[in-house]
Design a protein around this motif. Structure first.
Motif, PDB file in Angstrom:
ATOM      1  N   PRO A 261       0.826  -1.208   0.000  1.00 28.37           N
ATOM      2  CA  PRO A 261       0.000   0.000   0.000  1.00 28.37           C
ATOM      3  C   PRO A 261       0.862   1.261   0.000  1.00 28.37           C
ATOM      4  CG  PRO A 261      -0.682  -1.545   1.717  1.00 28.37           C
ATOM      5  CD  PRO A 261       0.633  -2.016   1.205  1.00 28.37           C
ATOM      6  N   LEU A 262       0.377   2.287  -0.676  1.00 29.39           N
ATOM      7  CA  LEU A 262       1.000   3.604  -0.610  1.00 29.39           C
ATOM      8  C   LEU A 262       0.378   4.366   0.552  1.00 29.39           C
ATOM      9  CD1 LEU A 262       1.251   4.722  -4.332  1.00 29.39           C
ATOM     10  CD2 LEU A 262       3.125   4.510  -2.724  1.00 29.39           C
ATOM     11  N   GLY A 263       1.229   4.921   1.405  1.00 30.84           N
ATOM     12  CA  GLY A 263       0.742   5.636   2.579  1.00 30.84           C
ATOM     13  C   GLY A 263       0.716   4.703   3.782  1.00 30.84           C
ATOM     14  N   GLU A 264       1.174   5.191   4.927  1.00 30.37           N
ATOM     15  CA  GLU A 264       1.212   4.343   6.114  1.00 30.37           C
ATOM     16  C   GLU A 264       1.041   5.193   7.370  1.00 30.37           C
ATOM     17  OE1 GLU A 264       1.026   1.108   8.234  1.00 30.37           O
ATOM     18  OE2 GLU A 264       1.274   1.026   6.059  1.00 30.37           O
ATOM     19  N   PRO A 265      -0.060   5.018   8.119  1.00 27.25           N
ATOM     20  CA  PRO A 265      -1.194   4.157   7.766  1.00 27.25           C
ATOM     21  C   PRO A 265      -2.180   4.900   6.852  1.00 27.25           C
ATOM     22  CG  PRO A 265      -1.564   5.088   9.924  1.00 27.25           C
ATOM     23  CD  PRO A 265      -0.215   5.601   9.478  1.00 27.25           C
ATOM     24  N   ILE A 266      -2.970   4.132   6.113  1.00 28.28           N
ATOM     25  CA  ILE A 266      -3.950   4.730   5.222  1.00 28.28           C
ATOM     26  C   ILE A 266      -5.338   4.675   5.844  1.00 28.28           C
ATOM     27  CG2 ILE A 266      -2.753   4.448   3.028  1.00 28.28           C
ATOM     28  CD1 ILE A 266      -4.028   1.794   2.652  1.00 28.28           C
ATOM     29  N   CYS A 267      -6.210   5.544   5.334  1.00 28.34           N
ATOM     30  CA  CYS A 267      -7.552   5.689   5.894  1.00 28.34           C
ATOM     31  C   CYS A 267      -8.589   5.420   4.817  1.00 28.34           C
ATOM     32  CB  CYS A 267      -7.779   7.107   6.434  1.00 28.34           C
ATOM     33  SG  CYS A 267      -6.401   7.810   7.361  1.00 28.34           S
ATOM     34  N   GLU A 268      -9.815   5.158   5.267  1.00 26.97           N
ATOM     35  CA  GLU A 268     -10.930   5.119   4.330  1.00 26.97           C
ATOM     36  C   GLU A 268     -11.048   6.482   3.658  1.00 26.97           C
ATOM     37  OE1 GLU A 268     -12.704   2.668   3.426  1.00 26.97           O
ATOM     38  OE2 GLU A 268     -12.411   1.123   4.959  1.00 26.97           O
ATOM     39  N   PHE A 269     -11.367   6.480   2.352  1.00 28.96           N
ATOM     40  CA  PHE A 269     -11.499   7.752   1.654  1.00 28.96           C
ATOM     41  C   PHE A 269     -12.704   8.491   2.213  1.00 28.96           C
ATOM     42  CE2 PHE A 269     -11.710  10.536  -2.108  1.00 28.96           C
ATOM     43  CZ  PHE A 269     -10.363  10.802  -2.236  1.00 28.96           C
ATOM     44  N   PRO A 270     -12.527   9.723   2.726  1.00 29.27           N
ATOM     45  CA  PRO A 270     -13.616  10.433   3.413  1.00 29.27           C
ATOM     46  C   PRO A 270     -14.806  10.707   2.485  1.00 29.27           C
ATOM     47  CG  PRO A 270     -11.487  11.492   3.804  1.00 29.27           C
ATOM     48  CD  PRO A 270     -11.289  10.505   2.703  1.00 29.27           C
TER      49      PRO A 270
END
Length: 335
Positions: A261-270
């Motif tokens: 995954p790109l980004g750490e940590p990643i979130c649900e897209f708002p």
């Protein structure tokens, strides 16, 4: 592309023989090749990432292709007349023909969107009739090999001209080689995108591993981007994404690849970013972004980034913070 590349393309077209068509032909070609970038003036009145939604738009579209060269040709023609009235016009300059000035300025101007289309940043070729972004994914925005080819050929052609030799041929050969180089890179991108499509299905869809291969079940709607990298023109940075989740391919060997995954940590897209907002920074970012995803900020809020430009050294240039939105971790962040 960068402005040095644009300038060298304009100069090389002139050295191919077109600079003998009229006085001030080289300024028409070189300035014309850079003219659409007048939109860079937006940095004087736009804040933050708002420039992302303005650049490579109206000044790179069809109306600008006609009007900007006309303005440039008028200024150069007026400059020549002004020098003549003052007795300052160089004797060696060819007679200035307005029609040829306009034609060369137009040619130079048209090379600009053609080159800008070649990278992953994108260009709105049909603005103001359509705001659709177009992407060539063929060359890195600064291609040192193209610099070397165009720069050497321009210097060699000028050197030959000064010594009374055949100076058009080197420029014409370099233009042909440059077009072939772009074609080879387009082929590399196409091949890598086909390779990436397989891994996108593996990452996002159901699969069964059989030995070193896969049997795949069901199509998966995922976008694949083969991102050119600096210096190594034969390589691509493969990434694929869906629903605000982007993965980047890492390979130990050609057959031993995995996606992280790109980004750490990643979130649900708002959900709040979908549709119109009252945040001009967010609006500009979403209008420009091709591969958006949400990353958790140190304070637990959300930062929107674009997978194409996820670089720890410069990523803030292509991101927008949402301090009032709480990061909701992905239910299954691993591919």
């Amino acid at each position: 592309m960068d402005n040095l590349t644009h300038s060298l393309v304009g100069a090389l077209i002139g050295q191919a023989g077109l600079k003998r068509k009229t006085g001030l032909a080289m300024p028409a070609l070189i300035i014309g090749a850079n003219l659409p970038d007048v939109d860079a003036a937006c940095f004087f009145w736009l804040d933050g990432v708002e420039h992302l939604g303005f650049r490579r738009g109206i000044t790179h579209g069809p109306i600008a292709w006609v009007l900007l060269p006309l303005l440039l040709a008028g200024l150069l023609y007026g400059f020549d007349r002004w020098q003549a009235r003052r007795g300052k016009r160089p004797e060696a300059r060819l007679p200035v023909n307005f029609k040829w000035l306009y034609a060369l300025a137009l040619l130079g101007c048209l090379t600009h969107p053609a080159l800008d289309w070649l990278n992953v940043y994108g260009i709105r070729l049909l603005e103001p009739f359509s705001s659709r972004w177009f992407y060539g994914d063929t060359l890195f925005i600064i291609d040192v090999w193209l610099w070397a080819l165009l720069g050497f050929a321009t210097w060699f052609s000028l050197r030959r001209e000064k010594r009374g030799g055949e100076w058009r041929r080197p420029a014409r050969i370099a233009i042909a080689v440059g077009l072939a180089y772009i074609g080879v890179n387009a082929g590399i991108t196409a091949q890598q995108e086909r390779h990436g499509s397989l891994h996108a299905v593996i990452a996002f869809g159901e699969h069964i591993r059989i030995g070193n291969g896969f049997v795949l079940e069901g199509p998966v709607a995922a976008e694949v981007i083969a991102n050119p990298v600096p210096f190594a023109f034969w390589k691509r940075e493969l990434m694929f994404g869906r629903d605000g989740r982007w993965l980047q391919e890492k390979c130990w060997t050609y057959d031993d690849c995995f996606a992280e995954p790109l980004g750490e940590p990643i979130c649900e897209f708002p959900d709040m970013v979908v549709g119109h907002t009252d945040n001009s920074q967010l609006d500009a970012f979403l209008f420009w972004s091709r591969a958006p995803f949400a990353e958790r900020a140190p304070d637990g809020s959300v930062i929107l980034r674009d997978a194409r430009f996820y670089d720890p050294r410069a990523r803030d240039r292509f991101s927008v913070a949402l301090p009032d939105v709480e990061c909701e971790p992905l239910a299954n962040p691993s591919p």
